[in-house]
Every structure is written in structure tokens, then in C-alpha cells.
Design a protein around this motif. Structure first.
Motif, PDB file in Angstrom:
ATOM      1  N   UNK A   3       1.399  18.063  17.011  1.00  0.00           N
ATOM      2  CA  UNK A   3       2.377  18.872  15.837  1.00  0.00           C
ATOM      3  C   UNK A   3       2.164  19.970  17.662  1.00  0.00           C
ATOM      4  N   UNK A   4       3.782  21.675  17.861  1.00  0.00           N
ATOM      5  CA  UNK A   4       3.677  21.991  18.352  1.00  0.00           C
ATOM      6  C   UNK A   4       4.184  23.199  17.658  1.00  0.00           C
ATOM      7  N   UNK A   5       5.611  22.745  16.854  1.00  0.00           N
ATOM      8  CA  UNK A   5       5.971  23.703  15.968  1.00  0.00           C
ATOM      9  C   UNK A   5       5.032  23.876  15.023  1.00  0.00           C
ATOM     10  N   UNK A   6       5.249  25.790  14.387  1.00  0.00           N
ATOM     11  CA  UNK A   6       4.345  26.042  13.103  1.00  0.00           C
ATOM     12  C   UNK A   6       5.365  25.581  12.273  1.00  0.00           C
ATOM     13  N   UNK A   7       6.680  25.101  11.925  1.00  0.00           N
ATOM     14  CA  UNK A   7       7.096  24.467  10.694  1.00  0.00           C
ATOM     15  C   UNK A   7       6.423  23.207  10.046  1.00  0.00           C
ATOM     16  N   UNK A   8       6.520  22.379  11.486  1.00  0.00           N
ATOM     17  CA  UNK A   8       5.990  21.407  11.320  1.00  0.00           C
ATOM     18  C   UNK A   8       4.631  21.284  11.282  1.00  0.00           C
ATOM     19  N   UNK A   9       3.811  21.313  11.781  1.00  0.00           N
ATOM     20  CA  UNK A   9       2.796  21.357  11.058  1.00  0.00           C
ATOM     21  C   UNK A   9       2.128  22.328   9.173  1.00  0.00           C
ATOM     22  N   UNK A  10       2.910  23.093   9.127  1.00  0.00           N
ATOM     23  CA  UNK A  10       2.574  23.390   7.813  1.00  0.00           C
ATOM     24  C   UNK A  10       3.080  22.844   6.800  1.00  0.00           C
ATOM     25  N   UNK A  11       4.504  21.657   7.125  1.00  0.00           N
ATOM     26  CA  UNK A  11       5.057  20.550   6.681  1.00  0.00           C
ATOM     27  C   UNK A  11       4.066  19.273   6.514  1.00  0.00           C
ATOM     28  N   UNK A  12       3.927  18.646   8.200  1.00  0.00           N
ATOM     29  CA  UNK A  12       2.777  18.112   7.661  1.00  0.00           C
ATOM     30  C   UNK A  12       1.583  17.747   7.326  1.00  0.00           C
ATOM     31  N   UNK A  13       1.359  19.055   7.528  1.00  0.00           N
ATOM     32  CA  UNK A  13       0.190  19.591   6.112  1.00  0.00           C
ATOM     33  C   UNK A  13      -0.135  19.391   4.057  1.00  0.00           C
ATOM     34  N   UNK A  14       1.228  19.845   4.166  1.00  0.00           N
ATOM     35  CA  UNK A  14       1.765  20.658   2.666  1.00  0.00           C
ATOM     36  C   UNK A  14       2.166  18.753   2.296  1.00  0.00           C
ATOM     37  N   UNK A  15       2.473  18.007   2.820  1.00  0.00           N
ATOM     38  CA  UNK A  15       2.934  16.485   3.070  1.00  0.00           C
ATOM     39  C   UNK A  15       2.120  15.985   2.931  1.00  0.00           C
ATOM     40  N   UNK A  16       0.970  16.002   3.064  1.00  0.00           N
ATOM     41  CA  UNK A  16      -0.830  15.677   3.211  1.00  0.00           C
ATOM     42  C   UNK A  16      -0.621  15.570   2.457  1.00  0.00           C
ATOM     43  N   UNK A  17      -1.061  16.615   1.780  1.00  0.00           N
ATOM     44  CA  UNK A  17      -2.121  17.694   0.186  1.00  0.00           C
ATOM     45  C   UNK A  17      -1.360  16.841  -0.760  1.00  0.00           C
ATOM     46  N   UNK A  18       0.509  16.685  -1.010  1.00  0.00           N
ATOM     47  CA  UNK A  18       0.694  16.208  -1.985  1.00  0.00           C
ATOM     48  C   UNK A  18       0.767  14.472  -2.099  1.00  0.00           C
ATOM     49  N   UNK A  19       0.530  14.128  -1.494  1.00  0.00           N
ATOM     50  CA  UNK A  19       0.554  12.427  -0.731  1.00  0.00           C
ATOM     51  C   UNK A  19      -0.832  12.458  -1.833  1.00  0.00           C
ATOM     52  N   UNK A  20      -2.100  12.954  -1.429  1.00  0.00           N
ATOM     53  CA  UNK A  20      -3.488  13.392  -1.743  1.00  0.00           C
ATOM     54  C   UNK A  20      -3.435  13.509  -3.368  1.00  0.00           C
ATOM     55  N   UNK A  21      -2.617  14.595  -3.586  1.00  0.00           N
ATOM     56  CA  UNK A  21      -2.860  14.796  -5.042  1.00  0.00           C
ATOM     57  C   UNK A  21      -2.048  13.024  -6.178  1.00  0.00           C
ATOM     58  N   UNK A  22      -1.419  13.058  -5.836  1.00  0.00           N
ATOM     59  CA  UNK A  22      -0.617  11.676  -6.286  1.00  0.00           C
ATOM     60  C   UNK A  22      -1.299  10.556  -6.465  1.00  0.00           C
ATOM     61  N   UNK A  23      -2.236   9.893  -4.837  1.00  0.00           N
ATOM     62  CA  UNK A  23      -3.179   8.968  -5.556  1.00  0.00           C
ATOM     63  C   UNK A  23      -4.016   8.986  -5.877  1.00  0.00           C
ATOM     64  N   UNK A  73       0.741  -1.177  -0.173  1.00  0.00           N
ATOM     65  CA  UNK A  73      -0.207   0.290   0.167  1.00  0.00           C
ATOM     66  C   UNK A  73       0.862   0.902   0.037  1.00  0.00           C
ATOM     67  N   UNK A  74      -0.065   2.301  -0.448  1.00  0.00           N
ATOM     68  CA  UNK A  74       1.161   3.291  -0.533  1.00  0.00           C
ATOM     69  C   UNK A  74       1.144   4.040   0.995  1.00  0.00           C
ATOM     70  N   UNK A  75       2.629   4.158   1.078  1.00  0.00           N
ATOM     71  CA  UNK A  75       2.354   5.006   2.091  1.00  0.00           C
ATOM     72  C   UNK A  75       3.892   5.488   2.249  1.00  0.00           C
ATOM     73  N   UNK A  76       4.217   6.928   2.845  1.00  0.00           N
ATOM     74  CA  UNK A  76       5.185   7.895   3.132  1.00  0.00           C
ATOM     75  C   UNK A  76       4.664   7.590   4.989  1.00  0.00           C
ATOM     76  N   UNK A  77       6.359   8.283   5.347  1.00  0.00           N
ATOM     77  CA  UNK A  77       6.642   8.095   6.280  1.00  0.00           C
ATOM     78  C   UNK A  77       7.541   9.831   6.446  1.00  0.00           C
ATOM     79  N   UNK A  78       7.373  10.250   7.366  1.00  0.00           N
ATOM     80  CA  UNK A  78       8.139  11.897   8.024  1.00  0.00           C
ATOM     81  C   UNK A  78       8.090  11.949   9.533  1.00  0.00           C
ATOM     82  N   UNK A  79       9.054  11.574  10.177  1.00  0.00           N
ATOM     83  CA  UNK A  79       9.522  11.431  11.853  1.00  0.00           C
ATOM     84  C   UNK A  79       9.458  13.296  11.866  1.00  0.00           C
ATOM     85  N   UNK A  80       8.884  13.358  12.025  1.00  0.00           N
ATOM     86  CA  UNK A  80       9.614  15.203  13.134  1.00  0.00           C
ATOM     87  C   UNK A  80      10.502  15.086  14.436  1.00  0.00           C
TER      88      UNK A  80
END
Length: 76
Positions: free
Chosen positions: A37-57, A23-30
Motif C-alpha cells: 500500500x502507498x496511501x496512509x488511509x489504506x495502510x490503516x484500514x488494512x491493519x485494522x481489518x487484519x486485527x478485526x479478523x484475528x479478533x474474531x478468529x 475456511x474463514x476469508x475476508x477480501x477487501x480490494x483497495x
């Protein structure tokens, strides 16, 4: 990762199970984050990664470029 709710070994076991099933999987540890998440940059990165994942799937174009992530077992 310092998550006490879902320890890293449990997360890694879930990722491995998805990999084994092909199955399709992406793993990004923070580093330094906990369960949620507590850090704004990690929140942004995780949301963008999720959107990218959905765009590919779901095969849709993004309106703006997002930094790609590695997705294993992507079907196309």
C-alpha cells in the motif's frame, strides 16, 4: 487494484479456493493500490481489518472499536 505482482484474478482465485474449502476469508480490494500500500488511509484500514479478523478468529476482545469487516465462513 493495479497489482502487477499478484494480479486481481489470482487474488480472486485464492479467495474462491478458501471459500470452497469453507475456511474463514475476508477480501477487501483497495482501488488504486499496487503490491503493497502507498496511501496512509489504506495502510490503516488494512491493519485494522487484519486485527478485526484475528479478533474474531481467535475470540479476543478489542481494546477499542474497529470498523467490522465481512468474514465469510467464520466458524462461530
Amino acid at each position: 487494484m493495479e497489482d502487477k505482482v499478484v494480479p486481481p484474478n489470482q487474488t480472486q482465485a485464492m479467495v474462491k479456493a478458501l471459500q470452497i474449502k469453507g475456511l474463514a476469508v475476508a477480501y477487501i480490494p483497495f482501488e488504486g493500490e499496487q503490491h503493497g500500500f502507498r496511501k496512509a488511509e489504506n495502510i490503516k484500514k488494512s491493519l485494522e481489518a487484519e486485527l478485526y479478523f484475528y479478533s474474531r478468529i481467535f475470540s479476543f476482545e478489542l481494546s477499542e472499536p474497529i470498523e467490522p469487516i465481512i468474514i465469510e465462513n467464520i466458524p462461530f
